[in-house]
Design a protein around this motif. Structure first.
Motif, PDB file in Angstrom:
ATOM      1  N   ALA A 103      21.507  18.979  82.189  1.00  0.00           N
ATOM      2  CA  ALA A 103      21.813  19.002  80.757  1.00  0.00           C
ATOM      3  C   ALA A 103      21.396  17.709  80.054  1.00  0.00           C
ATOM      4  O   ALA A 103      21.111  17.711  78.859  1.00  0.00           O
ATOM      5  N   LYS A 104      21.349  16.612  80.804  1.00  0.00           N
ATOM      6  CA  LYS A 104      20.981  15.326  80.207  1.00  0.00           C
ATOM      7  C   LYS A 104      19.474  15.167  80.019  1.00  0.00           C
ATOM      8  O   LYS A 104      19.028  14.288  79.272  1.00  0.00           O
ATOM      9  N   GLU A 105      18.704  15.992  80.694  1.00  0.00           N
ATOM     10  CA  GLU A 105      17.244  15.863  80.637  1.00  0.00           C
ATOM     11  C   GLU A 105      16.699  16.518  79.358  1.00  0.00           C
ATOM     12  O   GLU A 105      16.786  17.741  79.212  1.00  0.00           O
ATOM     13  N   PRO A 106      16.130  15.742  78.431  1.00  0.00           N
ATOM     14  CA  PRO A 106      15.619  16.306  77.173  1.00  0.00           C
ATOM     15  C   PRO A 106      14.546  17.363  77.421  1.00  0.00           C
ATOM     16  O   PRO A 106      13.620  17.152  78.203  1.00  0.00           O
ATOM     17  N   GLY A 107      14.701  18.493  76.782  1.00  0.00           N
ATOM     18  CA  GLY A 107      13.685  19.540  76.844  1.00  0.00           C
ATOM     19  C   GLY A 107      13.794  20.486  78.019  1.00  0.00           C
ATOM     20  O   GLY A 107      13.140  21.533  78.027  1.00  0.00           O
ATOM     21  N   ALA A 108      14.622  20.164  79.017  1.00  0.00           N
ATOM     22  CA  ALA A 108      14.707  21.019  80.211  1.00  0.00           C
ATOM     23  C   ALA A 108      15.277  22.398  79.869  1.00  0.00           C
ATOM     24  O   ALA A 108      14.735  23.432  80.292  1.00  0.00           O
ATOM     25  N   LEU A 109      16.356  22.424  79.099  1.00  0.00           N
ATOM     26  CA  LEU A 109      16.972  23.705  78.732  1.00  0.00           C
ATOM     27  C   LEU A 109      16.019  24.553  77.895  1.00  0.00           C
ATOM     28  O   LEU A 109      15.924  25.770  78.086  1.00  0.00           O
ATOM     29  N   GLN A 110      15.285  23.906  77.002  1.00  0.00           N
ATOM     30  CA  GLN A 110      14.349  24.649  76.147  1.00  0.00           C
ATOM     31  C   GLN A 110      13.265  25.352  76.963  1.00  0.00           C
ATOM     32  O   GLN A 110      12.804  26.443  76.587  1.00  0.00           O
ATOM     33  N   ILE A 111      12.878  24.758  78.076  1.00  0.00           N
ATOM     34  CA  ILE A 111      11.857  25.388  78.918  1.00  0.00           C
ATOM     35  C   ILE A 111      12.403  26.660  79.563  1.00  0.00           C
ATOM     36  O   ILE A 111      11.703  27.676  79.655  1.00  0.00           O
ATOM     37  N   ILE A 112      13.661  26.613  80.001  1.00  0.00           N
ATOM     38  CA  ILE A 112      14.283  27.814  80.578  1.00  0.00           C
ATOM     39  C   ILE A 112      14.384  28.900  79.507  1.00  0.00           C
ATOM     40  O   ILE A 112      14.067  30.076  79.749  1.00  0.00           O
ATOM     41  N   ILE A 113      14.824  28.514  78.316  1.00  0.00           N
ATOM     42  CA  ILE A 113      14.993  29.488  77.234  1.00  0.00           C
ATOM     43  C   ILE A 113      13.649  30.084  76.829  1.00  0.00           C
ATOM     44  O   ILE A 113      13.566  31.265  76.453  1.00  0.00           O
ATOM     45  N   LYS A 114      12.584  29.307  76.935  1.00  0.00           N
ATOM     46  CA  LYS A 114      11.244  29.793  76.607  1.00  0.00           C
ATOM     47  C   LYS A 114      10.886  31.012  77.454  1.00  0.00           C
ATOM     48  O   LYS A 114      10.147  31.900  77.011  1.00  0.00           O
ATOM     49  N   GLU A 115      11.414  31.077  78.684  1.00  0.00           N
ATOM     50  CA  GLU A 115      11.117  32.198  79.573  1.00  0.00           C
ATOM     51  C   GLU A 115      11.777  33.492  79.106  1.00  0.00           C
ATOM     52  O   GLU A 115      11.471  34.569  79.615  1.00  0.00           O
ATOM     53  N   LEU A 116      12.704  33.391  78.139  1.00  0.00           N
ATOM     54  CA  LEU A 116      13.336  34.588  77.590  1.00  0.00           C
ATOM     55  C   LEU A 116      12.449  35.287  76.568  1.00  0.00           C
ATOM     56  O   LEU A 116      12.686  36.449  76.229  1.00  0.00           O
ATOM     57  N   THR A 117      11.451  34.582  76.070  1.00  0.00           N
ATOM     58  CA  THR A 117      10.691  35.084  74.923  1.00  0.00           C
ATOM     59  C   THR A 117       9.582  36.058  75.295  1.00  0.00           C
ATOM     60  O   THR A 117       9.058  36.742  74.427  1.00  0.00           O
ATOM     61  N   GLY A 118       9.248  36.129  76.567  1.00  0.00           N
ATOM     62  CA  GLY A 118       8.147  37.003  76.971  1.00  0.00           C
ATOM     63  C   GLY A 118       8.598  38.434  77.200  1.00  0.00           C
ATOM     64  O   GLY A 118       9.701  38.843  76.818  1.00  0.00           O
ATOM     65  N   ILE A 119       7.741  39.211  77.867  1.00  0.00           N
ATOM     66  CA  ILE A 119       8.042  40.622  78.147  1.00  0.00           C
ATOM     67  C   ILE A 119       8.239  40.873  79.641  1.00  0.00           C
ATOM     68  O   ILE A 119       8.489  41.998  80.057  1.00  0.00           O
ATOM     69  N   ASP A 120       8.128  39.809  80.442  1.00  0.00           N
ATOM     70  CA  ASP A 120       8.294  39.923  81.892  1.00  0.00           C
ATOM     71  C   ASP A 120       9.797  39.961  82.204  1.00  0.00           C
ATOM     72  O   ASP A 120      10.502  38.961  82.048  1.00  0.00           O
ATOM     73  N   SER A 121      10.299  41.124  82.632  1.00  0.00           N
ATOM     74  CA  SER A 121      11.735  41.289  82.869  1.00  0.00           C
ATOM     75  C   SER A 121      12.234  40.398  84.002  1.00  0.00           C
ATOM     76  O   SER A 121      13.374  39.918  83.965  1.00  0.00           O
ATOM     77  N   GLU A 122      11.391  40.170  85.004  1.00  0.00           N
ATOM     78  CA  GLU A 122      11.802  39.322  86.123  1.00  0.00           C
ATOM     79  C   GLU A 122      12.036  37.891  85.648  1.00  0.00           C
ATOM     80  O   GLU A 122      13.002  37.234  86.060  1.00  0.00           O
ATOM     81  N   ARG A 123      11.177  37.394  84.766  1.00  0.00           N
ATOM     82  CA  ARG A 123      11.362  36.056  84.219  1.00  0.00           C
ATOM     83  C   ARG A 123      12.606  35.999  83.330  1.00  0.00           C
ATOM     84  O   ARG A 123      13.355  35.021  83.358  1.00  0.00           O
ATOM     85  N   GLN A 124      12.827  37.046  82.544  1.00  0.00           N
ATOM     86  CA  GLN A 124      14.008  37.087  81.679  1.00  0.00           C
ATOM     87  C   GLN A 124      15.290  37.054  82.499  1.00  0.00           C
ATOM     88  O   GLN A 124      16.222  36.307  82.188  1.00  0.00           O
ATOM     89  N   ILE A 125      15.312  37.852  83.555  1.00  0.00           N
ATOM     90  CA  ILE A 125      16.490  37.871  84.427  1.00  0.00           C
ATOM     91  C   ILE A 125      16.690  36.515  85.080  1.00  0.00           C
ATOM     92  O   ILE A 125      17.813  35.993  85.144  1.00  0.00           O
TER      93      ILE A 125
END
Length: 389
Positions: A103-125
């Motif tokens: 949580a202290k690492e800037p930008g780390a959470l945003q990278i995980i959330i970025k994986e929600l934006t695609g259409i790949d269900s495995e990445r979303q899960i």
């Protein structure tokens, strides 16, 4: 309507489902998933079992240093693979320190959330499971998840993918249990109606392994009991207007009366119509007349809140008394005295207090009746000093 907050809080303390139960459920699900993957690996690869064992052991012992290494890798690529998110998920389950350092690492959470934006269900899960275990952290972490990923989590409640929907529910429950600010964020995303529609849907089977109704009920409980201040009037009105759609024998039905009580469905400002009165009286009496025992949380939820709601119905709608007495006699083939004595026999101080409050309401209304509703001498009220809590 009664405003005795001390009594209401005593009921809440007695039957509020601890969030630890939900968090244990998340851990158990993750452990089962890990075991399933291990079994599949063994079935697919009849050789190299030592290597598989080493990989499993590595997943069970992810350190802060390992987390920092993973964070550095995903930040460099601005992308997280399914395997990396899987490792993060296990790291967050193993240690609160792993959550804090991520949580202290800037930008780390945003990278995980970025994986929600695609259409790949495995990445979303993978991303949602990562967020779910990350939400086991403290309030600031949960608030960041709500603000950055809340809209995705709420949207996934409509998903046809069971794993995505279930994990989103758990993540939402975690952030609401941890932070009122996070609860407010998701409430503003119209989550109450989505949760309620999931909860009252009794159209499916009763297979708990693929069910969302109890998880939705826990989320609603966290809102109306623990975070009541974040709910809007339109949320409370939605619950009241749709309360009659929940079946008494449906999954999660033991939470129903508690949700209605704390959601103020019975309120002088929101008058009950006849259909609602009959539904509630029948729902409550079915519990009071058919349940045997007071030890389980399920029975306590049904009985304590049933009695409290019945008292409030009579306080707000005195004309409901005739419906109540008719149902007790004709539908359940008993009488008021026997119904009271059955519950007094449980020798619970908290239950007895609620029964006495209901008794006061009945005696007050009895003054206007030509026939007595009950005779006090026939009630077998236990000595309060000898009652259990």
């Amino acid at each position: 309507m009664d405003t005795d907050m001390e009594t209401a809080e005593s009921i809440q303390a007695d039957v509020f489902v601890p969030t630890k139960l939900l968090r244990d459920k998340i851990r158990q699900f993750s452990q089962r998933h890990r075991e399933e993957l291990r079994a599949k690996s063994k079935d697919a690869l009849r050789f190299g079992l030592g290597e598989i064992h080493a990989q499993v052991e590595e997943l069970n012992n992810i350190t802060v240093k390992d987390v920092l290494g993973l964070v550095k890798r995903i930040k460099r690529r601005k992308h997280a693979s399914v395997e990396e998110m899987y490792r993060f998920s296990h790291a967050f389950l193993q240690s609160i320190d792993n959550i804090k350092i991520f949580a202290k690492e800037p930008g780390a959470l945003q990278i995980i959330i970025k994986e929600l934006t695609g259409i790949d269900s495995e990445r979303q899960i993978g991303a949602v499971e990562c967020l779910c275990n990350l939400s086991l952290g403290e309030a600031p972490v949960c608030e960041k998840i709500a603000n950055l990923a809340g809209s995705y989590l709420v949207t996934y409640l409509d998903s046809l993918d069971e794993r995505l929907k279930r994990t989103s529910l758990w993540t939402i429950a975690n952030i609401m249990a941890t932070s009122a600010k996070a609860a407010l964020v998701v409430v503003q995303m119209e989550i109450v109606s989505k949760l309620w529609n999931l909860y009252i849907d009794d159209s499916g089977d009763k297979d708990l392994t693929s069910d969302f109704r109890e998880d939705a009920a826990v989320c609603l409980q966290l809102l109306v009991v623990q975070n009541r201040q974040v709910l809007r009037m339109e949320d409370l009105n939605f619950i009241k207007c749709n309360m009659c759609l929940k079946k008494r024998d449906g999954i999660g039905a033991e939470y129903h009366l508690q949700l209605l009580f704390h959601g103020e469905a019975i309120n002088p400002k929101r008058e009950l119509n006849m259909e609602e009165s009959i539904y509630l009286i029948d729902y409550i009496l079915e519990n009071l007349c058919t349940i045997d025992g007071f030890t389980s949380i399920s029975n306590r939820l049904r009985l304590l809140y049933g009695i409290r709601l019945l008292a409030n119905i009579l306080a707000c709608q005195p004309h409901a008394l005739n419906v109540l007495l008719q149902h007790i006699k004709e539908v359940f083939n008993t009488n008021v005295e026997d119904m009271f004595n059955k519950m007094f026999a449980y020798r619970s101080q908290r239950l007895t207090m609620e029964l006495i409050y209901l008794l006061r309401q009945l005696l007050s209304l009895q003054e206007n009746e030509t026939q007595p509703i009950l005779t006090l001498e026939n009630l077998r009220i236990a000595n309060m000093d000898s009652c259990m809590t």
